[in-house]
Design an enzyme around this catalytic site. Structure first.
Site, PDB file in Angstrom:
ATOM      1  N   HIS A 122      18.357 -10.634 -33.641  1.00  0.00           N
ATOM      2  CA  HIS A 122      17.547  -9.626 -32.939  1.00  0.00           C
ATOM      3  C   HIS A 122      17.472  -8.373 -33.797  1.00  0.00           C
ATOM      4  O   HIS A 122      18.497  -7.755 -34.090  1.00  0.00           O
ATOM      5  CB  HIS A 122      18.152  -9.298 -31.573  1.00  0.00           C
TER       6      HIS A 122
ATOM      7  N   TYR B  70      17.274  -2.949 -21.677  1.00  0.00           N
ATOM      8  CA  TYR B  70      18.227  -2.160 -20.881  1.00  0.00           C
ATOM      9  C   TYR B  70      17.394  -1.173 -20.067  1.00  0.00           C
ATOM     10  O   TYR B  70      16.715  -0.330 -20.652  1.00  0.00           O
ATOM     11  CB  TYR B  70      19.189  -1.389 -21.782  1.00  0.00           C
TER      12      TYR B  70
ATOM     13  N   PRO C  96      30.215  -3.188 -20.052  1.00  0.00           N
ATOM     14  CA  PRO C  96      29.413  -4.058 -20.930  1.00  0.00           C
ATOM     15  C   PRO C  96      28.112  -3.451 -21.443  1.00  0.00           C
ATOM     16  O   PRO C  96      27.397  -4.082 -22.209  1.00  0.00           O
ATOM     17  CB  PRO C  96      29.138  -5.260 -20.029  1.00  0.00           C
TER      18      PRO C  96
ATOM     19  N   LYS D 240      30.103  -4.122 -26.455  1.00  0.00           N
ATOM     20  CA  LYS D 240      31.184  -3.854 -27.407  1.00  0.00           C
ATOM     21  C   LYS D 240      32.472  -4.628 -27.124  1.00  0.00           C
ATOM     22  O   LYS D 240      33.418  -4.532 -27.905  1.00  0.00           O
ATOM     23  CB  LYS D 240      31.488  -2.350 -27.426  1.00  0.00           C
TER      24      LYS D 240
ATOM     25  N   TYR E 267      25.196   0.533 -31.954  1.00  0.00           N
ATOM     26  CA  TYR E 267      24.922  -0.770 -31.331  1.00  0.00           C
ATOM     27  C   TYR E 267      25.136  -1.912 -32.325  1.00  0.00           C
ATOM     28  O   TYR E 267      25.764  -2.916 -31.996  1.00  0.00           O
ATOM     29  CB  TYR E 267      23.498  -0.827 -30.774  1.00  0.00           C
TER      30      TYR E 267
HETATM   31  C1  PHB Z   1      24.799 -10.612 -22.008  1.00  0.00           C
HETATM   32  O1  PHB Z   1      23.978 -11.275 -22.676  1.00  0.00           O
HETATM   33  O2  PHB Z   1      25.484 -11.135 -21.106  1.00  0.00           O
HETATM   34  C2  PHB Z   1      24.946  -9.168 -22.313  1.00  0.00           C
HETATM   35  C3  PHB Z   1      24.258  -8.645 -23.378  1.00  0.00           C
HETATM   36  C4  PHB Z   1      24.375  -7.289 -23.674  1.00  0.00           C
HETATM   37  C5  PHB Z   1      25.196  -6.481 -22.911  1.00  0.00           C
HETATM   38  C6  PHB Z   1      25.929  -7.035 -21.869  1.00  0.00           C
HETATM   39  C7  PHB Z   1      25.796  -8.391 -21.568  1.00  0.00           C
HETATM   40  O3  PHB Z   1      25.295  -5.178 -23.204  1.00  0.00           O
END
Ligand code: PHB
Ligand code: APR
Length: 389
Positions: free
Chosen positions: A72, A200, A292, A296, A384
């Site tokens: 990505h 997000y 989450p 990280k 990130y």
């Molecule tokens: C996930 O794919 O479960 C996932 C991805 C990014 C995040 C948290 C969870 O920040």
């Protein structure tokens, strides 16, 4: 039994350490409280920093990751209907890899088994003895039978609820914690991801995240009050709420379907200091937890493993103990930066019960600044994709 490094915990941290040590001829034994299937049954996140990807390659466990992982080059942060596209590769030169933590753990188990690695499952009553001497040992039971492992070092990779952190005396240990007033309700669905990158979302209805595992396996999350129960959330209610929180143009493309997994996870920031005590070293969730929102969790466990592996390698191959003496300080420096980023992303993207109109305006101004300022985007992208080890 005798080994050089006794590892408590057969999650990604413990297995990655055991495999890396194996590549340089250092012996280890892994003790895991659950069965292998139980460990692999845990649904966890799936964004890997380049650092974690490099460690898996270093460990010789990257074939499936490289074949099935998705590179990505960026992610999307949405503010109601507005999409802020962040191109990590343009901003930092580095992408991330989307590859489920469950798959990482599965690949590590396979590699340990292929290499004849020693893993004891369903262990109980693990006790760490004499960590402050040069001859620590573990005692534990397996199906009621008492066992002992003599070792040079103990790696506590047993997660937040493990025994290792508790072994460090209260008067030595300092804990820092922040519990957030909401959780994440997540589902897994055999539907095509709504977008080719993660989204997000900050919205007046609260946070949402659109993520994925593969071309026909999607992972979605919505922020919910901590008092909510999974049973209160039908699939229809979930999809309806998600659609309200993501940009309208994205919601139109959303393919819905039955959830194959649904769970609520609380959000917490937690760090324990120090991360070593004598010949006991804490790694991963045993020492720190992040919300989450910044992806990280696994990646910070990976940097711990990197520092500990390099320290043990230097000790055994070069007789140099500086890495071992400096492990806690070095690991904590990067841990706290990951904690800050995860806390900042959580504050930027969630709606808090006690948030007033001014606070919401602050969030909006921060999101607009991110949209309008490339340096702000670069700072987010650098954190990130992963800060240097
Ligand atoms: C996930 O794919 O479960 C996932 C991805 C990014 C995040 C948290 C969870 O920040
Ligand atoms: N004895 C033996 N094993 C134990 C004990 C014990 N007393 N206590 C816990 N364990 C095992 C657990 O069953 C689990 O399999 O230790 C393992 C710890 O694994 P994780 O919790 O996955 O922690 P870690 O390997 O550090 O991985 C960190 O996991 O939670 C995610 O977001 C987090 O991605 C991060 C990653």
């Amino acid at each position: 039994m005798k080994t050089q490094v006794a590892i408590i915990g057969g999650g990604p941290s413990g297995l990655l350490l055991s495999q890396l040590l194996h590549t340089v001829g250092i012996s280890s034994i892994v003790l895991e409280r659950k069965t292998k299937d139980y460990v692999l049954g845990r649904i966890r996140a799936g964004v890997l920093e380049q650092g974690m990807v490099n460690l898996m390659r270093r460990a010789g466990v990257s074939e499936r990751m490289d074949a099935e992982g998705y590179v990505h080059n960026g992610t999307v942060i949405s503010n109601a209907d507005e999409l802020i596209e962040l191109n990590f590769t343009k901003l930092t030169g580095t992408p991330v890899l989307v590859y489920g933590q469950t798959e990482v753990t599965r690949d590590l188990y396979e590699a340990r088994e292929k290499a004849g690695g020693q893993i004891e499952f369903e262990v109980e009553d693990v006790v760490i003895h004499d960590a402050k001497t040069d001859a620590p040992y573990l005692t534990y039971t397996v199906h009621g039978e008492e066992r002992r492992i003599d070792c040079d070092y103990v790696a506590g990779c047993d997660g937040f609820h493990g025994v290792s952190r508790q072994t460090i005396p209260d008067d030595v240990r300092q804990e820092f914690e922040k519990v957030y007033p909401f959780g994440w309700l997540g589902i897994l669905s055999e539907t095509p991801p709504v977008h080719h990158e993660l989204i997000y979302s900050n919205s007046p209805h609260g946070f949402a995240l659109c993520s994925m595992r593969n071309a026909n396996l999607s992972r979605y999350y919505v922020q919910v009050p901590l008092t909510d129960k999974v049973e209160e959330w039908s699939d229809d209610r979930f999809w309806g709420e998600l659609k309200k929180r993501i940009p309208a143009e994205v919601a139109e493309k959303l393919v819905t379907g039955p959830s194959i997994e649904k769970s609520i996870a609380p959000l917490r920031s937690f760090v324990t200091e120090p991360m070593s005590w004598g010949r006991l070293f804490l790694c991963g969730d045993a020492a720190h937890i992040v919300p989450p929102t910044g992806a990280k969790g696994l990646n910070t466990a990976a940097s711990d493993i990197h520092y500990l592996f390099e320290a043990l390698k230097a000790h055994y191959l070069e007789g140099d103990d500086s890495g071992i003496e400096g492990y806690s300080e070095k690991a904590l420096l990067r841990v706290w930066k990951a904690e800050r980023f995860s806390w900042w992303m959580t504050n930027l993207l969630h709606r808090f019960p006690d948030q007033g109109p001014f606070d919401i305006k602050m969030q909006q101004a921060e999101l607009n600044f991110l949209r309008d300022n490339e340096d702000a985007q670069k700072v987010l992208a650098q954190n990130y994709v992963g800060l240097p080890y």
